[in-house]
Scaffold this motif. Structure first.
Motif, PDB file in Angstrom:
ATOM      1  N   ALA A 301     -15.631  -9.677 -40.047  1.00  0.00           N
ATOM      2  CA  ALA A 301     -14.767 -10.826 -40.337  1.00  0.00           C
ATOM      3  C   ALA A 301     -13.374 -10.652 -39.737  1.00  0.00           C
ATOM      4  CB  ALA A 301     -14.671 -11.040 -41.843  1.00  0.00           C
ATOM      5  N   PHE A 302     -12.730  -9.497 -39.967  1.00  0.00           N
ATOM      6  CA  PHE A 302     -11.346  -9.371 -39.497  1.00  0.00           C
ATOM      7  C   PHE A 302     -11.238  -9.076 -38.004  1.00  0.00           C
ATOM      8  CE2 PHE A 302     -11.879  -4.881 -41.015  1.00  0.00           C
ATOM      9  CZ  PHE A 302     -11.494  -4.200 -39.860  1.00  0.00           C
ATOM     10  N   ARG A 303     -12.366  -8.773 -37.361  1.00  0.00           N
ATOM     11  CA  ARG A 303     -12.332  -8.580 -35.909  1.00  0.00           C
ATOM     12  C   ARG A 303     -12.463  -9.902 -35.163  1.00  0.00           C
ATOM     13  NH1 ARG A 303      -9.841  -3.915 -34.756  1.00  0.00           N
ATOM     14  NH2 ARG A 303     -10.900  -2.088 -35.616  1.00  0.00           N
ATOM     15  N   ARG A 304     -12.763 -10.980 -35.877  1.00  0.00           N
ATOM     16  CA  ARG A 304     -12.863 -12.284 -35.229  1.00  0.00           C
ATOM     17  C   ARG A 304     -11.476 -12.776 -34.830  1.00  0.00           C
ATOM     18  NH1 ARG A 304     -17.610 -15.325 -36.273  1.00  0.00           N
ATOM     19  NH2 ARG A 304     -19.114 -14.196 -37.590  1.00  0.00           N
ATOM     20  N   ALA A 309     -10.288 -14.340 -44.075  1.00  0.00           N
ATOM     21  CA  ALA A 309     -10.877 -13.268 -44.881  1.00  0.00           C
ATOM     22  C   ALA A 309     -10.087 -13.194 -46.183  1.00  0.00           C
ATOM     23  CB  ALA A 309     -10.827 -11.940 -44.144  1.00  0.00           C
ATOM     24  N   LEU A 310     -10.783 -13.344 -47.305  1.00  0.00           N
ATOM     25  CA  LEU A 310     -10.133 -13.344 -48.617  1.00  0.00           C
ATOM     26  C   LEU A 310     -10.399 -12.022 -49.329  1.00  0.00           C
ATOM     27  CD1 LEU A 310     -11.137 -16.913 -49.868  1.00  0.00           C
ATOM     28  CD2 LEU A 310      -8.826 -16.163 -49.245  1.00  0.00           C
ATOM     29  N   VAL A 311      -9.374 -11.491 -49.984  1.00  0.00           N
ATOM     30  CA  VAL A 311      -9.529 -10.309 -50.838  1.00  0.00           C
ATOM     31  C   VAL A 311      -9.183 -10.747 -52.255  1.00  0.00           C
ATOM     32  CG1 VAL A 311      -8.807  -7.948 -51.293  1.00  0.00           C
ATOM     33  CG2 VAL A 311      -8.915  -8.766 -48.938  1.00  0.00           C
ATOM     34  N   THR A 312     -10.107 -10.555 -53.190  1.00  0.00           N
ATOM     35  CA  THR A 312      -9.906 -11.044 -54.552  1.00  0.00           C
ATOM     36  C   THR A 312      -9.960  -9.895 -55.549  1.00  0.00           C
ATOM     37  OG1 THR A 312     -12.192 -11.422 -55.262  1.00  0.00           O
ATOM     38  CG2 THR A 312     -11.223 -13.069 -53.810  1.00  0.00           C
ATOM     39  N   GLY A 313      -9.383 -10.153 -56.708  1.00  0.00           N
ATOM     40  CA  GLY A 313      -9.381  -9.166 -57.784  1.00  0.00           C
ATOM     41  C   GLY A 313      -8.162  -9.358 -58.650  1.00  0.00           C
ATOM     42  N   PRO A 314      -8.129  -8.728 -59.826  1.00  0.00           N
ATOM     43  CA  PRO A 314      -6.980  -8.863 -60.717  1.00  0.00           C
ATOM     44  C   PRO A 314      -5.777  -8.077 -60.213  1.00  0.00           C
ATOM     45  CG  PRO A 314      -8.544  -7.287 -61.614  1.00  0.00           C
ATOM     46  CD  PRO A 314      -9.186  -7.864 -60.390  1.00  0.00           C
ATOM     47  N   VAL A 403      -6.582 -15.456 -40.614  1.00  0.00           N
ATOM     48  CA  VAL A 403      -5.825 -15.541 -41.868  1.00  0.00           C
ATOM     49  C   VAL A 403      -6.377 -14.520 -42.850  1.00  0.00           C
ATOM     50  CG1 VAL A 403      -5.158 -17.019 -43.805  1.00  0.00           C
ATOM     51  CG2 VAL A 403      -5.376 -17.997 -41.506  1.00  0.00           C
ATOM     52  N   LEU A 404      -5.507 -13.663 -43.359  1.00  0.00           N
ATOM     53  CA  LEU A 404      -5.850 -12.706 -44.417  1.00  0.00           C
ATOM     54  C   LEU A 404      -5.084 -13.131 -45.660  1.00  0.00           C
ATOM     55  CD1 LEU A 404      -5.359  -9.424 -42.340  1.00  0.00           C
ATOM     56  CD2 LEU A 404      -7.496 -10.653 -42.717  1.00  0.00           C
ATOM     57  N   ALA A 405      -5.774 -13.232 -46.790  1.00  0.00           N
ATOM     58  CA  ALA A 405      -5.105 -13.735 -47.993  1.00  0.00           C
ATOM     59  C   ALA A 405      -5.736 -13.137 -49.240  1.00  0.00           C
ATOM     60  CB  ALA A 405      -5.189 -15.264 -48.044  1.00  0.00           C
ATOM     61  N   THR A 406      -4.985 -13.173 -50.364  1.00  0.00           N
ATOM     62  CA  THR A 406      -5.523 -12.728 -51.650  1.00  0.00           C
ATOM     63  C   THR A 406      -5.661 -13.921 -52.579  1.00  0.00           C
ATOM     64  OG1 THR A 406      -3.427 -12.298 -52.813  1.00  0.00           O
ATOM     65  CG2 THR A 406      -4.256 -10.556 -51.371  1.00  0.00           C
ATOM     66  N   LEU A 407      -6.548 -13.749 -53.548  1.00  0.00           N
ATOM     67  CA  LEU A 407      -6.844 -14.791 -54.515  1.00  0.00           C
ATOM     68  C   LEU A 407      -7.262 -14.099 -55.801  1.00  0.00           C
ATOM     69  CD1 LEU A 407      -7.112 -17.964 -54.439  1.00  0.00           C
ATOM     70  CD2 LEU A 407      -9.548 -17.612 -53.981  1.00  0.00           C
ATOM     71  N   HIS A 408      -6.925 -14.688 -56.936  1.00  0.00           N
ATOM     72  CA  HIS A 408      -7.298 -14.077 -58.222  1.00  0.00           C
ATOM     73  C   HIS A 408      -8.603 -14.676 -58.726  1.00  0.00           C
ATOM     74  CE1 HIS A 408      -3.828 -11.541 -59.191  1.00  0.00           C
ATOM     75  NE2 HIS A 408      -3.120 -12.429 -58.517  1.00  0.00           N
ATOM     76  N   THR A 409      -9.727 -13.976 -58.490  1.00  0.00           N
ATOM     77  CA  THR A 409     -11.016 -14.358 -59.074  1.00  0.00           C
ATOM     78  C   THR A 409     -11.741 -13.082 -59.491  1.00  0.00           C
ATOM     79  OG1 THR A 409     -12.198 -14.314 -56.958  1.00  0.00           O
ATOM     80  CG2 THR A 409     -11.215 -16.408 -57.614  1.00  0.00           C
ATOM     81  N   SER A 432     -13.987 -22.627 -42.860  1.00  0.00           N
ATOM     82  CA  SER A 432     -12.838 -21.757 -42.560  1.00  0.00           C
ATOM     83  C   SER A 432     -13.022 -20.324 -43.049  1.00  0.00           C
ATOM     84  CB  SER A 432     -11.557 -22.341 -43.174  1.00  0.00           C
ATOM     85  OG  SER A 432     -11.665 -22.409 -44.587  1.00  0.00           O
ATOM     86  N   VAL A 433     -13.686 -20.127 -44.188  1.00  0.00           N
ATOM     87  CA  VAL A 433     -13.817 -18.781 -44.761  1.00  0.00           C
ATOM     88  C   VAL A 433     -14.924 -18.016 -44.038  1.00  0.00           C
ATOM     89  CG1 VAL A 433     -14.355 -17.440 -46.830  1.00  0.00           C
ATOM     90  CG2 VAL A 433     -12.965 -19.516 -47.011  1.00  0.00           C
ATOM     91  N   GLU A 434     -14.593 -16.824 -43.561  1.00  0.00           N
ATOM     92  CA  GLU A 434     -15.572 -15.972 -42.886  1.00  0.00           C
ATOM     93  C   GLU A 434     -16.161 -14.925 -43.818  1.00  0.00           C
ATOM     94  OE1 GLU A 434     -16.760 -16.272 -39.949  1.00  0.00           O
ATOM     95  OE2 GLU A 434     -15.405 -17.790 -39.108  1.00  0.00           O
ATOM     96  N   CYS A 435     -15.339 -14.456 -44.784  1.00  0.00           N
ATOM     97  CA  CYS A 435     -15.799 -13.363 -45.635  1.00  0.00           C
ATOM     98  C   CYS A 435     -14.921 -13.308 -46.882  1.00  0.00           C
ATOM     99  CB  CYS A 435     -15.719 -12.039 -44.874  1.00  0.00           C
ATOM    100  SG  CYS A 435     -16.243 -10.599 -45.804  1.00  0.00           S
ATOM    101  N   VAL A 436     -15.524 -12.909 -48.003  1.00  0.00           N
ATOM    102  CA  VAL A 436     -14.772 -12.671 -49.236  1.00  0.00           C
ATOM    103  C   VAL A 436     -15.046 -11.237 -49.689  1.00  0.00           C
ATOM    104  CG1 VAL A 436     -14.290 -13.407 -51.590  1.00  0.00           C
ATOM    105  CG2 VAL A 436     -15.038 -15.093 -49.893  1.00  0.00           C
ATOM    106  N   LEU A 437     -13.976 -10.506 -49.955  1.00  0.00           N
ATOM    107  CA  LEU A 437     -14.082  -9.132 -50.450  1.00  0.00           C
ATOM    108  C   LEU A 437     -13.507  -9.082 -51.854  1.00  0.00           C
ATOM    109  CD1 LEU A 437     -14.283  -5.988 -50.284  1.00  0.00           C
ATOM    110  CD2 LEU A 437     -12.077  -6.015 -49.120  1.00  0.00           C
TER     111      LEU A 437
END
Length: 553
Positions: A301-304, A309-314, A403-409, A432-437
């Motif tokens: 995802a991030f090599r595209r 690419a979304l990174v989620t967590g508390p 686009v690299l971003a964080t989200l709370h899920t 738009s979203v390629e991957c969620v981590l």
């Protein structure tokens, strides 16, 4: 009972060894205790523990107790070394003092007079006391300038220098410096200074868990608070509203930033200092505990050249560290990388970082609109909080930007549903979203003291482990030693759930599928859940089932 008889009765000495030592004592004229230590029949700590019991005193192993610096600093370093004595705490209003020779009446009187308090004597070895004095009375004064250095604040430094001239030798200054350096050495991520009705409570967050380190008296509260506010360039006269500041330090040769937050409470201002170790941003993704399969999925995802690419967590799950490590992978002279963060925690070389400023009207959304006019190749969004930010991020991902971003899920599939709930059109999310981590942090077993867990396989089965493991099954359990502070854990390991957006998942997202539906399909396509990834790391001996269940429900 004589010393020799007591040692034999306690099983520390045999009758034959006692007879040999007694003969040496008669020949040399030295004390029996000294002869036993010199002959290697007893260690000094074994001898002192018996001598202490003989006279009704307590023997203390200073290597396994927590020494309160506020107590230790009540005795000057020179006197502590001269009398081989160190205060280690306060109990029932009395100062507890460890001494190598508590029978030295002159030393006891000196300590009582200088400390200005009633004292209770305990016994410790001379070597342990010397080591404790070295730890507590560190040469921090040599580093005061480094500890109070604030990059780019010349005027503030000049004002602080004036204050420092007055309080340079004050115990408060030394205590605050000690708190910070000790926290860094203990690998703490946060320092909590919490006022109570009668005392302060000071805690360090180490590997995600808070540990109490001392309870200094209420009388030092104002001094500690003012000192920290001065270091963070805050208003020391304002105690009614929250304040935030920052301090740049060099501790042990390592550049450290402190993010200082003051919060008014009923008993005074609570202060929390977040320790930002600049060396953490130089981590590689390979250092973060990815399995080979998860790493390949995320890297794709991030090599595209574009996509999100979304990174989620508390909060506190290591999202920022993962994103910074990802930026290190894509950072080169051919790319224009811009971040928008709140706050900017780490300064990164070669990257343009924008600090959100709500008071000035600079929000994530308004910053992003401006950034898109600055020809970016890579965008990092500290957190997607609202519909406008989410929409701009998705559109940027579709128009040639990575686009690299964080989200709370809670997990990866829920991230797609969350964006739709924010008001972003499902087709826009899907394209738009390629991957969620999704990510969590579990404490890692101390490699110095962990031991094989005979019940580990049963615990894994009870937790629902699917058996997909690399290599042999080697679960371990925590023990506890000096290296890990008797906790059995040292450092942390990340648990990951990586969900690339396949054509089928994109179609389901566009059709407004639920997170549960997306999760079932992603699992069928090879996604391992946070819990399964964690249990796999238990099977490999890196952590425990209890830790995985604590952070991954």
């Amino acid at each position: 009972m004589q010393l020799g008889e007591l040692l034999v009765e306690e099983g520390k000495l045999t009758a034959a060894q006692l007879e040999t030592a007694a003969a040496e004592q008669r020949a040399s004229g030295r004390s029996l205790g000294r002869v036993l230590v010199e002959l290697g029949m007893l260690s000094e700590s074994q001898l002192l523990s018996t001598l202490a019991a003989q006279v009704g005193m307590e023997f203390v192993d200073l290597g396994s107790v927590s020494i309160e610096p506020t107590a230790a600093l009540r005795l000057p370093e020179a006197m502590a070394r001269r009398h081989a004595a160190i205060p280690i705490g306060i109990e029932d209003g009395r100062l507890v003092v460890a001494m190598a020779d508590p029978g030295n009446v002159v030393a006891v009187d000196d300590v009582r007079a200088v400390a200005g308090a009633d004292i209770r004597m305990v016994v410790a070895t001379r070597a342990d006391i010397t080591a404790a004095i070295d730890r507590v009375h560190r040469r921090l004064d040599e580093h005061v300038d480094e500890l109070t250095a604030k990059a780019g604040r010349d005027e503030a430094d000049a004002e602080l220098a004036d204050v420092r001239e007055i309080v340079e030798d004050a115990p408060i200054v030394k205590l605050v410096n000690l708190l910070i350096t000790q926290a860094v050495q203990d690998r703490a991520s946060d320092i909590h200074i919490e006022p109570g009705e009668r005392e302060l409570r000071i805690r360090y967050r180490i590997d995600g868990v808070l540990h109490e380190v001392m309870h200094p008296p209420k009388t030092i509260q104002a001094g500690v608070t003012s000192r920290l506010k001065i270091m963070a360039d805050l208003d020391i006269a304002e105690r009614r509203i929250p304040q935030d500041g920052r301090v740049a330090l060099v501790v042990g040769g390592r550049p450290i930033d402190l993010r200082v937050a003051c919060l008014p409470t009923v008993y005074g201002e609570k202060i929390v200092m977040r320790i930002l170790d600049k060396s953490a941003v130089m981590l590689s993704l390979s250092d973060l505990g990815f399995t080979d399969d998860n790493y390949r999925r995320f890297e794709a995802a991030f090599r595209r050249p574009h996509g999100m690419a979304l990174v989620t967590g508390p909060t506190g799950s290591g999202k920022s560290t993962t994103l910074y490590a990802t930026l290190n992978m894509v950072n080169d002279a051919e790319r224009n990388i811009i971040t928008v963060e709140d706050p900017v925690e780490y300064r990164l070389k070669g990257i343009n970082q924008v600090q959100v400023n709500a008071k000035a009207g600079l929000s994530f959304a308004s910053a992003l609109r401006s950034i898109l006019r600055c020809d970016p190749d890579v965008l990092l969004i500290g957190e997607i909080r609202d519909r406008e930010t989410a929409r701009i991020a998705a559109e940027a991902a579709l128009t040639g930007h990575l686009v690299l971003a964080t989200l709370h899920t809670n997990d990866a599939p829920a991230a797609l549903s969350r964006l739709v709930e924010m008001g972003v059109e499902p087709f826009l999310v899907a394209s738009s979203v390629e991957c969620v981590l999704a990510q969590r942090l579990a404490r890692k077993l101390c490699t110095n003291c962990k031991e094989p867990d005979p019940d580990g396989e049963a615990a894994l089965a009870a937790a629902g482990w699917d058996g997909a493991s690399r290599g042999a099954l080697t679960p371990f359990r925590p023990v506890g030693c000096a290296t890990c502070g008797r906790t059995g854990y040292r450092s942390r390991i990340a648990l990951h759930e990586v969900m690339p957006l396949t054509d089928e998942l994109a179609r389901l997202c566009a059709e407004r599928a639920t997170a549960e539906q997306l999760g079932r399909v992603a699992t069928a396509q090879g996604m391992r859940s946070l819990r399964q990834d964690g249990l796999g790391k238990v099977a490999a001996g890196a952590t425990t089932v209890e830790e995985v269940l604590r952070v991954a429900v």
